[in-house]
Write a protein that holds these residues in place. Structure first.
Motif, PDB file in Angstrom:
ATOM      1  N   ASP A  86       0.830  -1.212   0.000  1.00  0.00           N
ATOM      2  CA  ASP A  86       0.000   0.000   0.000  1.00  0.00           C
ATOM      3  C   ASP A  86       0.859   1.254   0.000  1.00  0.00           C
ATOM      4  N   GLN A  87       1.914   1.260   0.806  1.00  0.00           N
ATOM      5  CA  GLN A  87       2.774   2.432   0.873  1.00  0.00           C
ATOM      6  C   GLN A  87       3.513   2.644  -0.446  1.00  0.00           C
ATOM      7  N   HIS A  88       3.914   1.562  -1.071  1.00  0.00           N
ATOM      8  CA  HIS A  88       4.531   1.665  -2.397  1.00  0.00           C
ATOM      9  C   HIS A  88       3.538   2.240  -3.409  1.00  0.00           C
ATOM     10  N   ASN A  89       2.336   1.690  -3.449  1.00  0.00           N
ATOM     11  CA  ASN A  89       1.346   2.108  -4.439  1.00  0.00           C
ATOM     12  C   ASN A  89       0.936   3.562  -4.282  1.00  0.00           C
ATOM     13  N   ALA A  90       1.043   4.092  -3.053  1.00  0.00           N
ATOM     14  CA  ALA A  90       0.626   5.465  -2.799  1.00  0.00           C
ATOM     15  C   ALA A  90       1.642   6.499  -3.282  1.00  0.00           C
ATOM     16  N   LYS A  91       2.825   6.051  -3.660  1.00  0.00           N
ATOM     17  CA  LYS A  91       3.839   6.990  -4.134  1.00  0.00           C
ATOM     18  C   LYS A  91       3.482   7.498  -5.533  1.00  0.00           C
ATOM     19  N   PRO A  92       3.859   8.727  -5.851  1.00  0.00           N
ATOM     20  CA  PRO A  92       3.531   9.284  -7.179  1.00  0.00           C
ATOM     21  C   PRO A  92       4.109   8.431  -8.306  1.00  0.00           C
ATOM     22  N   ASP A  93       3.281   8.157  -9.284  1.00  0.00           N
ATOM     23  CA  ASP A  93       3.688   7.416 -10.482  1.00  0.00           C
ATOM     24  C   ASP A  93       4.196   6.010 -10.185  1.00  0.00           C
ATOM     25  N   ALA A  94       3.783   5.443  -9.060  1.00  0.00           N
ATOM     26  CA  ALA A  94       4.237   4.099  -8.700  1.00  0.00           C
ATOM     27  C   ALA A  94       3.646   3.054  -9.638  1.00  0.00           C
ATOM     28  N   GLU A 343      10.325  -0.631  -7.833  1.00  0.00           N
ATOM     29  CA  GLU A 343      10.537   0.809  -7.980  1.00  0.00           C
ATOM     30  C   GLU A 343      11.785   1.102  -8.807  1.00  0.00           C
ATOM     31  N   ALA A 344      12.762   0.197  -8.735  1.00  0.00           N
ATOM     32  CA  ALA A 344      13.996   0.364  -9.505  1.00  0.00           C
ATOM     33  C   ALA A 344      13.859  -0.150 -10.937  1.00  0.00           C
ATOM     34  N   GLY A 345      12.644  -0.547 -11.316  1.00  0.00           N
ATOM     35  CA  GLY A 345      12.394  -0.996 -12.673  1.00  0.00           C
ATOM     36  C   GLY A 345      12.681  -2.469 -12.915  1.00  0.00           C
ATOM     37  N   LYS A 346      12.874  -3.231 -11.828  1.00  0.00           N
ATOM     38  CA  LYS A 346      13.148  -4.664 -11.968  1.00  0.00           C
ATOM     39  C   LYS A 346      11.818  -5.412 -11.995  1.00  0.00           C
ATOM     40  N   THR A 347      11.206  -5.449 -13.161  1.00  0.00           N
ATOM     41  CA  THR A 347       9.840  -5.960 -13.272  1.00  0.00           C
ATOM     42  C   THR A 347       9.748  -7.258 -14.067  1.00  0.00           C
ATOM     43  N   THR A 348      10.852  -7.985 -14.131  1.00  0.00           N
ATOM     44  CA  THR A 348      10.817  -9.376 -14.579  1.00  0.00           C
ATOM     45  C   THR A 348      11.321 -10.231 -13.421  1.00  0.00           C
ATOM     46  N   ARG A 349      10.976 -11.503 -13.436  1.00  0.00           N
ATOM     47  CA  ARG A 349      11.433 -12.379 -12.369  1.00  0.00           C
ATOM     48  C   ARG A 349      12.954 -12.435 -12.304  1.00  0.00           C
ATOM     49  N   GLU A 350      13.586 -12.493 -13.454  1.00  0.00           N
ATOM     50  CA  GLU A 350      15.046 -12.575 -13.501  1.00  0.00           C
ATOM     51  C   GLU A 350      15.689 -11.333 -12.903  1.00  0.00           C
ATOM     52  N   ASP A 351      15.194 -10.167 -13.287  1.00  0.00           N
ATOM     53  CA  ASP A 351      15.773  -8.917 -12.784  1.00  0.00           C
ATOM     54  C   ASP A 351      15.499  -8.721 -11.304  1.00  0.00           C
ATOM     55  N   LEU A 352      14.302  -9.107 -10.852  1.00  0.00           N
ATOM     56  CA  LEU A 352      13.968  -8.932  -9.439  1.00  0.00           C
ATOM     57  C   LEU A 352      14.815  -9.868  -8.571  1.00  0.00           C
ATOM     58  N   LEU A 353      15.060 -11.076  -9.046  1.00  0.00           N
ATOM     59  CA  LEU A 353      15.917 -12.000  -8.319  1.00  0.00           C
ATOM     60  C   LEU A 353      17.324 -11.428  -8.176  1.00  0.00           C
ATOM     61  N   ALA A 354      17.877 -10.894  -9.250  1.00  0.00           N
ATOM     62  CA  ALA A 354      19.214 -10.305  -9.193  1.00  0.00           C
ATOM     63  C   ALA A 354      19.248  -9.118  -8.229  1.00  0.00           C
ATOM     64  N   PHE A 355      18.177  -8.351  -8.199  1.00  0.00           N
ATOM     65  CA  PHE A 355      18.094  -7.197  -7.306  1.00  0.00           C
ATOM     66  C   PHE A 355      18.138  -7.646  -5.845  1.00  0.00           C
ATOM     67  N   VAL A 356      17.377  -8.682  -5.513  1.00  0.00           N
ATOM     68  CA  VAL A 356      17.331  -9.170  -4.129  1.00  0.00           C
ATOM     69  C   VAL A 356      18.694  -9.715  -3.704  1.00  0.00           C
ATOM     70  N   LYS A 357      19.367 -10.418  -4.588  1.00  0.00           N
ATOM     71  CA  LYS A 357      20.679 -10.986  -4.256  1.00  0.00           C
ATOM     72  C   LYS A 357      21.669  -9.915  -3.823  1.00  0.00           C
ATOM     73  N   SER A 358      21.602  -8.738  -4.440  1.00  0.00           N
ATOM     74  CA  SER A 358      22.562  -7.672  -4.145  1.00  0.00           C
ATOM     75  C   SER A 358      22.007  -6.625  -3.179  1.00  0.00           C
ATOM     76  N   TYR A 359      20.841  -6.875  -2.605  1.00  0.00           N
ATOM     77  CA  TYR A 359      20.190  -5.864  -1.767  1.00  0.00           C
ATOM     78  C   TYR A 359      20.984  -5.620  -0.484  1.00  0.00           C
ATOM     79  N   ASP A 360      21.102  -4.378  -0.096  1.00  0.00           N
ATOM     80  CA  ASP A 360      21.793  -3.993   1.141  1.00  0.00           C
ATOM     81  C   ASP A 360      21.275  -2.632   1.568  1.00  0.00           C
TER      82      ASP A 360
END
Length: 400
Positions: A86-94, A343-360
């Motif tokens: 909900d908090q994500h969706n409420a952001k402008p242009d989310a 929010e960072a534009g990682k909207t495929t499963r492959e890209d989102l997985l890579a994003f989580v692996k490097s998350y900090d």
């Protein structure tokens, strides 16, 4: 008080604060989506992206018990997930995201079918869960094969991280930390000399109890195993009495733990009762009775909800009219990682997985960062106690 358990599985609507943006054309991949969740996915089918590159109907799944005897834990997590979305969706242009529920009832035999549904629904970009260790053992191999990232806020069996699943992550410490911490608390803080250990034969309960057994060493004077759904614990109570134990450790969930504790106290057995995060719920107090539950110790690799950072506690209370429950903050953190990726534009499963692996980045419970096995870099274990019918934080136990 925890939010009451859901009585029927249904899709989780985006809250009224969310403004749906004008739909964009769906990605070609999503046009081939097949399958859905039990009960359908009305919101996921009707919601559209609100930002450039946002796939129509983008969703994350929540996989856990929303009904059944242990559903309070699942609903706590679900609420945290919904709040983050909900908090994500409420952001402008989310990019507008919905939550697709997979109600496993906490049962491993439900996990295969639900996991397959999640994999086949290509609108689902990531999963929060599975919530329990037994269902995780069944569903996570399916997610790994499909490249669908899953972040569990509550499944703590250590072996889950040893399977080579590249899609597996968890935001809290596993039972290799909780077990030794529980044994240490029992022998050092409680100064118990004789400990009777019981498990519920589940992937989670037995796994944790076995670690406690090992770490107690000579202090363990008795063992027993019960079954989920069991209601008569008279033989177990007799064994506890005969052992002369001055503490009991129970590995399992709150439904059976509460009934066992009630029958212990009704039989005049006053031995200190120690249990785990699966029993850290007001359902334990309800099943045992407040007087019988008084003084019970509960260990958990989870942060006391009132210690969560930022405005989480206030936001959660405003959204649901109740304070956060067990794993609500961890569910929020898990979903927030997925939202940050989208929010960072990682909207495929492959890209989102890579994003989580490097998350900090900091979450509300801890700094959120994962090692190569998907385990968190920041681990803590807390002891809680039941006082006046409420579960309150006692102290942090140093995790090994």
């Amino acid at each position: 008080m925890l939010r009451p358990a859901s009585t029927a599985q249904e899709d989780i609507p985006v809250r009224s604060i969310v403004k749906l943006a004008t739909p964009f054309a769906a990605a070609a991949l999503l046009l081939t989506a097949c399958g859905g969740t039990t009960g359908g996915s009305t919101d996921a089918e009707s919601s559209a992206g609100g930002a450039s590159g946002c796939p129509e109907g983008a969703s994350i799944g929540f996989f856990g018990a929303l009904t059944g005897p242990n559903s309070n834990l699942g609903n706590n997590i679900q609420n945290g997930v919904k709040l983050a979305v909900d908090q994500h969706n409420a952001k402008p242009d989310a990019c507008q995201v919905t939550v697709t529920p997979y109600d496993s009832q906490g049962l491993p035999d439900q996990a295969s079918g639900l996991g397959t549904q999640a994999v086949r629904d290509t609108k689902v970009l990531g999963i929060v869960g599975p919530a329990f260790s037994g269902e995780s053992k069944v569903a996570d191999p399916l997610f790994a094969e499909a490249g669908l990232v899953g972040i569990t806020p509550s499944a703590t069996n250590p072996a889950l991280a040893e399977n080579g699943w590249k899609t597996f992550f968890r935001v809290l410490g596993n039972d290799a930390s909780q077990g030794p911490a529980a044994a240490s608390y029992i022998t050092t803080t409680l100064q118990a000399k004789k400990v009777y250990v019981i498990d519920d034969a589940s992937e989670y309960g037995k796994g944790l109890a076995d670690i406690v057994r090992s770490d107690l060493g000579a202090a363990k004077v008795g063992d027993d195993t019960v079954q989920t759904g069991q209601t008569d614990f008279s033989a177990v109570v007799a064994g506890i009495r005969a052992s002369g134990a001055d503490a009991v450790f129970y590995g399992g969930y709150y439904s059976e733990a509460g009934l066992l504790l009630k029958q212990m106290r009704d039989a005049g057995v006053t031995t200190t009762f120690v249990t785990d995060d699966g029993a850290k719920d007001e359902g334990l107090v309800t099943a045992a009775g407040a007087a019988n539950a008084e003084g019970t110790i509960i260990t958990c690799p989870c942060l006391p909800p009132d210690k969560a950072g930022g405005s989480f506690v206030a936001d959660y209370t405003a959204a649901y009219g109740t304070a956060p429950g067990t794993y609500s903050a961890e569910g929020f953190d898990a979903a927030s990682i997925l939202m940050a990726g989208i929010e960072a534009g990682k909207t495929t499963r492959e890209d989102l997985l890579a994003f989580v692996k490097s998350y900090d980045a900091p979450g509300v419970t801890k700094q959120l960062k994962f090692d190569e096995k998907g385990e968190p870099s920041d681990i803590s274990v807390w002891a809680y106690k039941i006082a006046g019918g409420q579960i309150v934080a006692d102290q942090e136990i140093k995790a090994s």
